[in-house]
Design an enzyme around this catalytic site. Structure first.
Site, PDB file in Angstrom:
ATOM      1  N   LYS A   1      -9.292   2.197  -2.756  1.00 27.43           N
ATOM      2  CA  LYS A   1      -9.738   1.813  -1.414  1.00 27.43           C
ATOM      3  C   LYS A   1     -11.082   2.451  -1.084  1.00 27.43           C
ATOM      4  CE  LYS A   1      -7.713   1.580   3.258  1.00 27.43           C
ATOM      5  NZ  LYS A   1      -6.526   2.004   4.054  1.00 27.43           N
TER       6      LYS A   1
ATOM      7  N   GLU B   1       0.821  -1.212   0.000  1.00 32.13           N
ATOM      8  CA  GLU B   1       0.000   0.000   0.000  1.00 32.13           C
ATOM      9  C   GLU B   1       0.858   1.266   0.000  1.00 32.13           C
ATOM     10  OE1 GLU B   1      -3.504   1.916   2.866  1.00 32.13           O
ATOM     11  OE2 GLU B   1      -2.018   0.537   3.693  1.00 32.13           O
TER      12      GLU B   1
ATOM     13  N   CYS C   1      -5.408  -2.982   3.155  1.00 26.81           N
ATOM     14  CA  CYS C   1      -5.095  -2.688   4.554  1.00 26.81           C
ATOM     15  C   CYS C   1      -6.309  -2.734   5.488  1.00 26.81           C
ATOM     16  CB  CYS C   1      -4.386  -1.338   4.637  1.00 26.81           C
ATOM     17  SG  CYS C   1      -3.554  -1.024   6.213  1.00 26.81           S
TER      18      CYS C   1
END
Length: 541
Positions: A351, A296, A402
């Site tokens: 995301k 990430e 994440c």
């Protein structure tokens, strides 16, 4: 002449007005229960990674149920709150590494106390359903059901510390393939509450051959037996070939929130580690991968990027690059980008579940009063869920980033979109050398079983890992080291029952819990009404 006072409880000694003694407002028992609530909350924390002590979780819930036994609603809230505070303070101590000394302990304490309110409410509602038949089952439903609103509020939801996340291995994990995290959590809590009922019933009767022990005995061990019975159905073999994947961990300085200003360092570290890995591949020490993965926000992308182009071209295979991607309007998205050695940037997943105060600032005007960095933090733009499975390396690779690991829907969407392998780019360098990375890896192991997919966890500073579809870690890195993992990962197409049921498992358990609470309140009302009627009749007589 002394006046005799009626017994307040059957079997209590008689007192007279002349011999009546002042009783302490609180007995010592409340202090014992308070300590027990805190101790069992901490025991629950000990069941979480990096310790492989999954079996402590049902024991902790058994202790919690015994603390609540016979308590008033107000007392149940208090003990539940204490149980939660002891748990969350220990679980989330890594927040101190993230925020640093200038913030003090207040964000850590505030979040822990806010989340503990859910545990206090759970204590109240568990007492409400305690008079229903099969009370341990209703209590377990209530506790797990309250994890649903915790994924919504506060701050857009914070499901860290869900019961299922304590089970990356052990008897209960296989149930993730049937009903996902909600069913695993229900099984764990039910075993604990059943064990508490079994212990309490035995203590009252002191008989091993009492028929009334059968129900709590079944509730204690049925979840364990069910989990063991499901394990043979958890498959790990390749169904559509396999893919050799390389996950690069470039490392990052351990400086907490100050990492925000070190993006160039992250980029150079990952370019350097990629070059090192390429040298090992060319020397024949490491097999050549079919797919390269960066973690990430390992780099920032604002238009063309010749350095990453050259790196990917040197490998001659496509990559998934975790990047802070700059949109034409100037806003940024936390993204995973397909990078082809010939054509460069391609499909991109953004995301969807952003980290509050890390990737956006909720209630900015209020936060500005207590948070010094608000004006220096721009809100990222959330993704729309498109490209949850990226077409790359001749297959479809599901991606969730994440923090999204803690939520059910991103991995579910990635699998539903055709992902045959799951990739989790993550950057945990913000949170220091504590347990946060291990806690998150445990969630990815649960997702592997839930969706019957191998998982590649690619972390900036660790822990990176290759996870088999049964949740087993086949290889992993350490924390705050530059390293790389290369391994053969099976590609799978079969969906699990959990995939097919989707969110209906969670909502079904929530509906049952609501029905149980409603039934509990009705029963309490009728009991009080009957008691009041009896008292009135006695007075009239």
């Amino acid at each position: 002449m002394a006046v005799t006072v009626a017994d307040p409880e059957p079997g209590a000694p008689h007192e007279t007005t002349s011999k009546r003694r002042k009783r302490p407002r609180f007995s010592r028992a409340w202090l014992v229960r308070l300590v027990a609530a805190g101790a069992t909350g901490y025991l629950y924390y000990l069941s979480f990674a990096p310790r492989p002590l999954w079996w402590l979780a049902p024991i902790a819930f058994a202790g919690f149920a015994l603390v609540l036994r016979g308590r008033s609603l107000r007392g149940a809230f208090g003990y539940g709150f204490v149980y939660g505070v002891a748990f969350f303070l220990a679980l989330l101590v890594w927040l101190q590494d993230f925020l640093g000394r200038e913030f003090g302990p207040w964000p850590w304490l505030g979040l822990s106390c806010a989340l503990s309110l859910y545990f206090g409410l759970a204590g109240v509602l568990i007492r409400v359903v305690s008079r229903l038949p099969l009370a341990p089952l209703w209590g377990a439903l209530v506790f797990v059901a309250l994890e649903t609103p915790r994924a919504w509020f506060p701050l857009g939801g914070f499901p860290w510390g869900r019961v299922a996340f304590s089970q990356p291995e052990g008897a209960y994990l296989s149930l993730a393939s049937v009903g996902g995290a909600p069913l695993v959590g229900l099984a764990v809590v039910l075993s604990g509450f059943g064990l508490a009922a079994l212990a309490a019933r035995w203590w009252e009767q002191r008989k091993l051959r009492d028929r009334r022990l059968i129900a709590p005995l079944v509730l204690t061990f049925l979840p364990v037996v069910a989990g063991l019975a499901v394990w043979p159905t958890v498959a790990t073999g390749a169904q559509d070939g396999s893919l050799t994947v390389a996950a690069v961990q470039g490392n990052a300085p351990d400086i907490g929130i100050a990492l925000e200003g070190q993006r160039d360092v992250l980029r150079q570290n990952h370019l350097a580690e990629s070059a090192k890995l390429l040298g090992q591949i060319q020397a024949g020490k490491v097999p050549k991968p079919d797919l390269l993965v960066w973690p990430e926000t390992a780099t920032a992308v604002d238009g063309d990027d010749p350095a990453v182009d050259q790196m990917v071209n040197s490998y001659g295979v496509p990559a998934i690059i975790g990047a802070l991607y700059r949109l034409p309007d100037g806003t940024a998205q936390n993204s995973a980008i397909v990078w082809d050695p010939k054509t460069g940037q391609g499909q991109r997943y953004a995301k969807q579940q952003l980290v509050p105060f890390g990737e956006y600032v909720p209630a900015r005007d209020i936060a500005r009063l207590v948070t010094p960095f608000v004006d220096d933090t721009a809100d990222m733009r959330t993704g729309d869920g498109s490209n949850a499975a990226l077409s790359v390396a001749g297959t479809k690779v599901g991606v969730f980033i994440c923090y999204e690991t803690a939520f059910d829907y991103p991995a579910r969407e990635a699998t539903a979109d055709g992902g045959e392998l799951l990739v989790v780019p993550t950057n945990n360098a913000w949170y220091g050398p504590g347990e946060m990375s291990y806690q998150q890896l445990a969630m990815s192991r649960l997702r592997a079983v839930e969706h019957s997919r191998a998982v590649v966890v690619s972390a900036t500073s660790g822990v990176s890992a290759l996870v088999a579809p049964d949740g087993t870690i086949t290889s992993s890195t350490g924390l705050f080291t530059a390293d790389a993992l290369v391994g053969r990962m099976p590609l799978r197409t079969q969906t699990t029952l959990s995939d097919r049921l989707g969110a209906w498992t969670e909502y079904g358990l929530l509906a049952l819990a609501i029905a149980g609470v409603a039934g509990g309140f009705v029963l309490r009302f009728r009991t009080r009404r009957a008691s009041a009627g009896t008292t009135s009749g006695d007075a009239a007589g």
